[in-house]
Every structure is written in C-alpha cells, then in structure tokens.
Design an enzyme around this catalytic site. Structure first.
Site, PDB file in Angstrom:
ATOM      1  N   ASN A  55      45.969  10.122  -2.819  1.00 34.92           N
ATOM      2  CA  ASN A  55      45.825   9.703  -2.112  1.00 34.92           C
ATOM      3  C   ASN A  55      45.190  10.269  -0.825  1.00 34.92           C
ATOM      4  O   ASN A  55      46.116  10.752   0.128  1.00 34.92           O
ATOM      5  CB  ASN A  55      46.527   8.237  -2.129  1.00 34.92           C
ATOM      6  CG  ASN A  55      45.799   7.130  -0.190  1.00 34.92           C
ATOM      7  OD1 ASN A  55      44.655   7.364  -0.364  1.00 34.92           O
ATOM      8  ND2 ASN A  55      46.642   6.672   0.474  1.00 34.92           N
ATOM      9  N   GLY A  56      43.975  10.341  -0.077  1.00 36.35           N
ATOM     10  CA  GLY A  56      43.465  11.456   0.982  1.00 36.35           C
ATOM     11  C   GLY A  56      42.496  11.979   0.647  1.00 36.35           C
ATOM     12  O   GLY A  56      41.310  12.111  -0.348  1.00 36.35           O
ATOM     13  N   GLU A  76      32.007 -11.323  13.299  1.00 35.14           N
ATOM     14  CA  GLU A  76      32.432 -11.506  11.452  1.00 35.14           C
ATOM     15  C   GLU A  76      31.496 -12.187  10.436  1.00 35.14           C
ATOM     16  O   GLU A  76      31.941 -12.289   9.468  1.00 35.14           O
ATOM     17  CB  GLU A  76      33.727 -12.133  12.321  1.00 35.14           C
ATOM     18  CG  GLU A  76      34.790 -12.108  11.107  1.00 35.14           C
ATOM     19  CD  GLU A  76      35.352 -11.333  11.086  1.00 35.14           C
ATOM     20  OE1 GLU A  76      34.752 -10.048  10.685  1.00 35.14           O
ATOM     21  OE2 GLU A  76      36.191 -11.757   9.227  1.00 35.14           O
ATOM     22  N   HIS A  85      12.720  -9.965  21.230  1.00 32.94           N
ATOM     23  CA  HIS A  85      13.485  -8.038  21.582  1.00 32.94           C
ATOM     24  C   HIS A  85      13.108  -8.376  21.123  1.00 32.94           C
ATOM     25  O   HIS A  85      13.231  -6.245  20.883  1.00 32.94           O
ATOM     26  CB  HIS A  85      14.111  -8.033  23.270  1.00 32.94           C
ATOM     27  CG  HIS A  85      14.420  -8.855  24.161  1.00 32.94           C
ATOM     28  ND1 HIS A  85      13.565  -9.261  24.604  1.00 32.94           N
ATOM     29  CD2 HIS A  85      14.755 -10.286  24.539  1.00 32.94           C
ATOM     30  CE1 HIS A  85      13.903  -9.622  25.736  1.00 32.94           C
ATOM     31  NE2 HIS A  85      13.911 -10.160  25.946  1.00 32.94           N
ATOM     32  N   TRP A 130      39.731   4.903  -4.927  1.00 34.03           N
ATOM     33  CA  TRP A 130      39.061   5.257  -4.441  1.00 34.03           C
ATOM     34  C   TRP A 130      37.881   6.123  -4.676  1.00 34.03           C
ATOM     35  O   TRP A 130      38.152   7.056  -3.932  1.00 34.03           O
ATOM     36  CB  TRP A 130      38.456   3.664  -3.092  1.00 34.03           C
ATOM     37  CG  TRP A 130      37.119   3.803  -2.692  1.00 34.03           C
ATOM     38  CD1 TRP A 130      37.262   2.133  -2.540  1.00 34.03           C
ATOM     39  CD2 TRP A 130      36.979   4.482  -1.418  1.00 34.03           C
ATOM     40  NE1 TRP A 130      35.615   1.920  -2.130  1.00 34.03           N
ATOM     41  CE2 TRP A 130      35.368   3.716  -1.217  1.00 34.03           C
ATOM     42  CE3 TRP A 130      37.256   5.044  -0.486  1.00 34.03           C
ATOM     43  CZ2 TRP A 130      35.436   3.708   0.438  1.00 34.03           C
ATOM     44  CZ3 TRP A 130      36.349   5.909   0.466  1.00 34.03           C
ATOM     45  CH2 TRP A 130      35.055   5.105   0.369  1.00 34.03           C
ATOM     46  N   GLU A 170      29.259  -8.216   2.440  1.00 36.49           N
ATOM     47  CA  GLU A 170      30.324  -7.411   2.218  1.00 36.49           C
ATOM     48  C   GLU A 170      30.817  -7.809   0.938  1.00 36.49           C
ATOM     49  O   GLU A 170      31.552  -7.093  -0.421  1.00 36.49           O
ATOM     50  CB  GLU A 170      32.034  -7.009   3.218  1.00 36.49           C
ATOM     51  CG  GLU A 170      32.899  -8.152   3.146  1.00 36.49           C
ATOM     52  CD  GLU A 170      34.335  -7.944   3.607  1.00 36.49           C
ATOM     53  OE1 GLU A 170      34.674  -8.325   4.556  1.00 36.49           O
ATOM     54  OE2 GLU A 170      34.124  -6.508   3.340  1.00 36.49           O
ATOM     55  N   LYS A 177      40.364  -2.077   0.440  1.00 34.46           N
ATOM     56  CA  LYS A 177      40.941  -2.429   0.915  1.00 34.46           C
ATOM     57  C   LYS A 177      41.817  -1.280   2.387  1.00 34.46           C
ATOM     58  O   LYS A 177      41.401  -1.750   4.131  1.00 34.46           O
ATOM     59  CB  LYS A 177      42.487  -3.385   0.580  1.00 34.46           C
ATOM     60  CG  LYS A 177      43.314  -4.035   1.819  1.00 34.46           C
ATOM     61  CD  LYS A 177      42.275  -5.367   1.876  1.00 34.46           C
ATOM     62  CE  LYS A 177      42.749  -6.354   2.900  1.00 34.46           C
ATOM     63  NZ  LYS A 177      42.390  -7.485   3.656  1.00 34.46           N
ATOM     64  N   CYS A 179      43.385   4.330  -1.756  1.00 37.64           N
ATOM     65  CA  CYS A 179      43.919   4.428  -3.506  1.00 37.64           C
ATOM     66  C   CYS A 179      44.901   4.469  -3.522  1.00 37.64           C
ATOM     67  O   CYS A 179      45.621   4.343  -2.263  1.00 37.64           O
ATOM     68  CB  CYS A 179      43.354   6.099  -3.395  1.00 37.64           C
ATOM     69  SG  CYS A 179      41.930   7.699  -3.390  1.00 37.64           S
ATOM     70  N   ARG A 211      43.459  -1.737  -3.184  1.00 34.93           N
ATOM     71  CA  ARG A 211      43.173  -0.390  -2.335  1.00 34.93           C
ATOM     72  C   ARG A 211      42.115   0.466  -2.705  1.00 34.93           C
ATOM     73  O   ARG A 211      41.594   1.575  -2.653  1.00 34.93           O
ATOM     74  CB  ARG A 211      44.711   0.497  -2.699  1.00 34.93           C
ATOM     75  CG  ARG A 211      45.655  -0.215  -2.200  1.00 34.93           C
ATOM     76  CD  ARG A 211      46.839   0.648  -1.976  1.00 34.93           C
ATOM     77  NE  ARG A 211      47.018   1.840  -1.122  1.00 34.93           N
ATOM     78  CZ  ARG A 211      47.035   1.981  -0.178  1.00 34.93           C
ATOM     79  NH1 ARG A 211      47.266   0.936   1.074  1.00 34.93           N
ATOM     80  NH2 ARG A 211      46.905   3.054   0.859  1.00 34.93           N
ATOM     81  N   LYS A 265      31.367 -10.860   6.809  1.00 33.79           N
ATOM     82  CA  LYS A 265      31.710 -11.085   5.486  1.00 33.79           C
ATOM     83  C   LYS A 265      30.620 -11.686   4.325  1.00 33.79           C
ATOM     84  O   LYS A 265      31.351 -11.115   3.401  1.00 33.79           O
ATOM     85  CB  LYS A 265      32.887 -13.063   5.924  1.00 33.79           C
ATOM     86  CG  LYS A 265      34.277 -13.030   6.524  1.00 33.79           C
ATOM     87  CD  LYS A 265      34.893 -12.248   6.169  1.00 33.79           C
ATOM     88  CE  LYS A 265      35.378 -11.041   6.158  1.00 33.79           C
ATOM     89  NZ  LYS A 265      35.727 -10.346   7.046  1.00 33.79           N
TER      90      LYS A 265
HETATM   91  O1  M6R Z   1      43.335  -2.672   8.264  1.00 35.68           O
HETATM   92  P1  M6R Z   1      42.690  -2.627   9.320  1.00 35.68           P
HETATM   93  O2  M6R Z   1      42.159  -3.337   9.778  1.00 35.68           O
HETATM   94  O3  M6R Z   1      42.775  -1.244  10.152  1.00 35.68           O
HETATM   95  O4  M6R Z   1      41.536  -2.661   8.765  1.00 35.68           O
HETATM   96  C1  M6R Z   1      39.452  -2.446   9.092  1.00 35.68           C
HETATM   97  C2  M6R Z   1      38.513  -3.205   8.197  1.00 35.68           C
HETATM   98  O5  M6R Z   1      38.521  -1.705   7.376  1.00 35.68           O
HETATM   99  C3  M6R Z   1      38.740  -4.005   8.320  1.00 35.68           C
HETATM  100  O6  M6R Z   1      39.378  -4.909   9.155  1.00 35.68           O
HETATM  101  C4  M6R Z   1      37.340  -4.514   7.208  1.00 35.68           C
HETATM  102  O7  M6R Z   1      35.959  -4.837   7.904  1.00 35.68           O
HETATM  103  C5  M6R Z   1      38.141  -5.231   6.330  1.00 35.68           C
HETATM  104  N1  M6R Z   1      37.925  -5.761   4.870  1.00 35.68           N
HETATM  105  C6  M6R Z   1      36.844  -6.551   5.682  1.00 35.68           C
HETATM  106  O8  M6R Z   1      36.871  -7.660   5.689  1.00 35.68           O
END
Ligand code: M6R
Length: 606
Positions: free
Chosen positions: A99-100, A479, A502, A75, A486, A601, A2, A27, A483
């Site tokens: 937010n929260g 990683e 396995h 969000w 997501e 984000k 949010c 956000r 990517k």
């Molecule tokens: O702000 P942060 O680095 O703590 O966020 C952690 C994850 O939410 C963040 O790395 C998320 O996995 C990425 N946006 C993925 O690309």
C-alpha cells in the site's frame, strides 16, 4: 488506499484473509488477491479484478490453504485495473503486497535493469523485484533493509519468502499498518476493522521498524536491529460496529448512528454542563492566546472546517482560514507560533492532511487534531488530539464522521469563547443545550425519510444540480453537493446564493434541480430573492428552511424543514437531509452506495 491483511497461526488462513479483505474493501475495490505459504514451501497465489467477492469465488475453485498468508484489496494508482496489476506480486522467492506509492520506481527500474523481470505496470512489483535481487535465500532482513533504503515515497509491505512457511515480514513508511498478537496467531492489517474480530488489542506498527509475524509472537526490530516493544492500544468499539446490523448499506447505518455518535463526542467533554478538555491534556492556556486559527483537511473533513469557521469567527472574532490540505502542503503558509492549526480527519491517515500537519508544525504553529481513529498518524503527530467517538465509518461517503467533526467545532468554539471571557458559564451552558437539541432534531429528520426519498426524485434523472445558500447554509451546501457527486454521479455544485448572478445563473435552465437552503434568519430574505431568480429561469427548487419560516408563494416546488430555531445550529439536521437525498438518489440509480466508483475510503497516497 488499498487494504492489507496478513495472518500466521494455528488456524487455516484462506478464510481469515478473505473475510479480512471483505472488511477492508472500503479501502479499495478495484481488484484483490491473496498469497498463502503452503507447507511444502511453495506459495499459492490467487487474484481477481473487481470486488473481493470475485476473489472469493475463484478461491473456492481451489483447495489450496495453509496457516500463513497475506491478502490485498487494491485501489489502482499505477496501472489499470487488470489481473496482472493486482497484488500480490511475485519475483523469484519473494511475494509481496503493498500500500502506498514508490515515487522513484522508474529510476529504480533503469538503475537495476529490472525491465525484463516485470509483468505488471505497478510500482509495487518493482519493490518485489528489488527484494528478490537482494535476497540471497537466507537473509530476508538484509534484503528488506537494502530495498527500503532505495525507496522514495510511501509504503506498507507484507512479504512472504519462499520456504519460510510460518512468518510474514512487514515494514512501513507513512502508509498505515496495525498488528495484533493473539492466542490464536498473529495478524497484520491496514486498519483495525480487519483485526477486531480476533482481538481488541493492537498496536500501530512503528515506521521504519521491521516487523516479523510468527504464529506465537511478533518481533519488532528498529533500524539498528534491536528489539522494541510496541505501545498496545485497545479499541472502544466491538465487531458489530463494523457490520451493517440489518441496514441495507453501511451508509444508511452510519446515517442512523449520528445521534449516538454526537452524544458520545459531546458528553465526555462536559463538566458542569460546559466543555472541558483537561482530560485530553488541554487546559485553558491552550485556548487563551492564539491570534488566528488555520484549519486544514480534505473533502468532507474540510467542509466540516468551513462550518467550524462560520461558527467560530462570529463568536470569538478571530480570523479562521480553511485550507485544502493538498494545496496547503505545497504553499508558503502565513502561520506562526500564534496560530492554532486544527487538522481534521476521520481516518487520521490522509496523506495530504498529514503532510499539512507536519508543515504547520514546522512553522511553529500549535496543532490540534480532530480525528476519529485512535492512534492514527495524525493523532500521534499532533500536539493535542480531540477524538471524535463515531466508531468505525465504513461507507466511503462520510456521514457520521462529518457530524461529529461539526460537534467538535461547536465544543471548541464554546471553550474558546469561555476562556476569552466572551461567554459566561450560563451562556456556555445555553450554547451546549442548543447543541444537544441537534441530536433530537436529527432523530426527527430520520423519521422523515419517506418524504426525503420523495424529494430525491428530482435528482434521479438530473445531469446537473446546484446547491445554494448564504453563510452557514453555504457551508452545508458544499458538503451536500459533494455527497451527491460521489455516490450518485450527478454533477453537483455548491454556490453562495448571492454569487449566482455573477456567472453561474447562466447554467440554470428548465427543470434543473436547485437545492436551496434558507435556514439563516439574518439573510433569509436575500436568499429567497436569489431563489426567485433561479425559479424565474425554470429551476426545480427543493427548499430547506427552519420550521417556522414563512415561505412566499411560488418560490419552491418541494419544501423540507429542520426542527431547530437557533440559526447557528441548523447545520447538523440539515446535513442529514443532504446525506439522505444523496443516498436515495444513488439507490434509485441502482449504484453501489457504499462503494462508489473510483473512490476509496482512506486516501493514503498523494
Ligand atoms: O479520513 P479523512 O477524513 O482525512 O478523509 C478526507 C476525505 O478523503 C473524506 O472526507 C472524503 O471526502 C469523504 N469520504 C467524502 O465523503
């Protein structure tokens, strides 16, 4: 999670709110709304589901405006994506954005018999109803005090009270809020990206203090009602950094910013060509005596920690564990005062990572945060902070933040090795030179974009994809798979190449894409054998190796290389290939690269 923006001042507020929400959209982008205090004392509210562009279009239908207002981009947590669940929420004379998560909202509904007053399914509206219950029409402070005393969970609230046309009341617990008092009014926002256009100076709103924004100043009152002075911070990037600058997407822009971001993260920490953290309050004693390292983080930041482990352990020869913050925070950690806990976070606000940090501290562990956002909660609560200097990262998919986190781990590995007598000055310098070579290597990868775009075609129509590698290659592949998942919604999994047989190899069938990494000389032949195993079962293999690798015939369908010779440093350029593969896959599927579905984000709720 949010985005919040608020403004009171001489200027018209509607556009300030809409522009601020567009900046904060990363956000949350399920729905958005604004509330404006009109001069006659009434409050105008507009809200729409979908991205902030929908809200903007709706607002254009009305000429309502004013000089004081609040805006929110959501969000969804409690309740679906509907107009009723969209903020601002109104109850009697109170209009608020939140937010929260209010964890005890059910109990509060029952205890205060609020059922009949609620129109949404949100926890936030319960706070509005409570505020209205306690508001006697004259004393907003008392109503806020009584309300927040009842709330469990996390919150950042911005509140308008009917009739008070020039001021915004704000209070937070855990969830972030920053504010800035400028010559042209006062602003509050979830983060600095929405404020930077108006001022580079800002402060982080202290938790549990009541903040009142007036057009010409901001008051902060502690729990005893006494005025306090905030610590003013200054951002070291400008408004252009938070814009696309001619790139089609923030993600592409941020991918291209990696060479510079890495340079900015490394260069200020070098003295005589080797790392020094003294300017950041870390002398050699910090690195001399811990017996183990505990890395905690979420998502991409956690995967950066996996690379950190693979770099630090073989050099320093101390155990490094990497833990998912949301698991760690509810575990019984085996750490103590001999442990260095490294907390990694781009935003510095991820709630699970923050809780993990607090738990580590309570166990006596020293804490070091690798954080991008200056003054964020994680930075403030850690014993030591190593800021990465990536500038604002707007795309939901993390790219440059990951690269600078890796760079920070390389710097730390080198420093620890020096302090413990494992590296002499020349070895440390050589290590750093290798790290610097990654910058040029990344620039080289960026020049191969067309080839990578071509390679991404094998992922476009895939339902599943597998990323395999050994050792450091396995760490990067995690990683890479994240990517792809997501932003392109292709189900992707990373596997240690030797582990396939396995179980996972049962999933390999004709033409299934396998992105295989073989950049590590020590396990090169082993990895090639594993690749042969999937190839033999019909997989389409996209192979990534170093430039000088000898590729046996028939082992892959497509081949990309990274221009790095030292095994320990192949990760930085490799990961740029992975980011581009995911980017082009998402693009070719016509998806919203910067704002993938269901995500936000900054994950500031559990
Ligand atoms: O702000 P942060 O680095 O703590 O966020 C952690 C994850 O939410 C963040 O790395 C998320 O996995 C990425 N946006 C993925 O690309």
């Amino acid at each position: 999670m949010c985005g919040i923006i608020g403004y009171t001042g001489p200027d018209k507020v509607k556009n300030i709110l809409l522009e601020g929400l567009a900046q904060l959209e990363y956000r949350g982008y399920d729905s958005a709304g604004i509330a404006i205090a009109r001069e006659d004392g009434s409050i105008y509210v507009e809200k729409q589901t979908g991205q902030t562009a929908n809200l903007k279009a709706a607002c254009e239908q009305s000429d309502a405006d004013g000089h004081c207002g609040i805006g929110h981009t959501r969000w969804a947590t409690h309740g679906g994506v509907t107009r009723l669940n969209t903020h601002p929420h109104r109850a009697g004379k109170v209009t608020l954005i939140h937010n929260g998560i209010i964890e005890n909202y059910h109990e509060l509904i029952e205890e205060y018999q609020l059922q009949d007053q609620l129109v949404s399914e949100t926890d936030s509206e319960v706070a509005a109803a409570l505020l209205n219950r306690f508001y006697d029409g004259t004393n907003p402070k008392e109503a806020i005090k009584k309300t927040v005393a009842l709330l469990e969970g996390s919150f950042a609230f911005c509140i308008l009270f009917e009739g008070l046309t020039d001021r915004i009341y704000c209070i937070r617990s855990v969830s972030p809020l920053v504010a800035s008092s400028t010559e042209h009014g006062s602003l509050v926002a979830s983060d600095i990206t929405a404020v930077i256009k108006y001022s580079r100076k800002y402060f982080v709103v202290p938790e549990h203090q009541l903040m009142i924004l007036y057009p010409d100043h901001i008051d902060l009152l502690n729990e005893e009602g006494i005025k306090t002075e905030p610590e003013i911070l200054e951002v070291n990037w400008d408004v252009e950094s938070a814009q696309k600058m001619g790139f089609p997407h923030y993600m592409m822009k941020e991918i291209h910013e990696q060479p510079e971001a890495i340079r900015k993260t490394i260069a200020p920490r070098l003295k005589n060509g080797v790392p020094s953290f003294e300017d950041e309050g870390m002398d050699d004693s910090v690195f001399a005596s811990f017996t183990n390292i505990n890395v905690v983080a979420c998502g991409t930041a956690m995967y950066a920690g996996m690379v950190g482990k693979a770099v630090i352990e073989p050099i320093v020869k101390i155990p490094v564990t990497v833990q998912i913050a949301s698991e760690f925070r509810y575990s019984t950690p085996l750490i103590n005062e001999n442990t260095l806990t490294i907390v990694v976070s781009q935003s510095g606000e991820t709630i699970d990572t923050l809780a993990a940090l607090r738990l580590a501290r309570s166990c006596g562990s020293k804490t070091l945060a690798i954080v991008n956002v200056k003054g964020s909660s994680i930075a403030r609560e850690s014993d030591y902070v190593l800021y990465t200097h990536a500038g604002p990262e707007i795309a939901v998919a993390s790219t440059k933040a990951y690269s600078v986190q890796l760079s920070a781990f390389y710097l730390l590995a080198c420093k620890i090795a020096m302090v413990r007598g494992i590296f002499d000055h020349a070895q440390a310098k050589d290590f750093i030179n290798n790290l610097y070579q990654c910058i040029d290597a990344i620039s080289g990868i960026l020049e191969q974009k067309d080839q990578i775009r071509e390679a991404a075609k094998c992922l476009e129509n895939a339902e599943h994809a597998y990323y395999i590698g050994r050792g450091l290659d396995y760490a990067f592949s995690m990683e890479g798979a994240l990517k792809l998942k997501e932003i392109s919604y292709v189900h992707a999994e990373a596997y240690a190449a030797g582990e396939l047989k396995h179980g996972t190899i049962a999933l390999i069938e004709k033409n299934i894409p396998v992105v295989a990494f073989a950049t590590q000389d020590s396990v090169y032949n082993k990895t090639i054998s594993n690749i042969r195993e999937v190839k033999a079962r019909g997989a389409y293999v996209l192979l990534i190796t170093k430039e000088n690798a000898e590729i046996p015939a028939g082992v892959c369908d497509m081949h990309l290389t990274v221009p790095i010779e030292n095994d320990l440093f192949t990760g930085l350029p490799t990961v740029v290939i992975l980011q581009l593969l995911a980017y082009y896959t998402s693009l070719s599927k016509g998806l919203d690269v910067d704002k993938p579905r269901n995500l936000a984000k900054s994950v500031t709720v559990e």
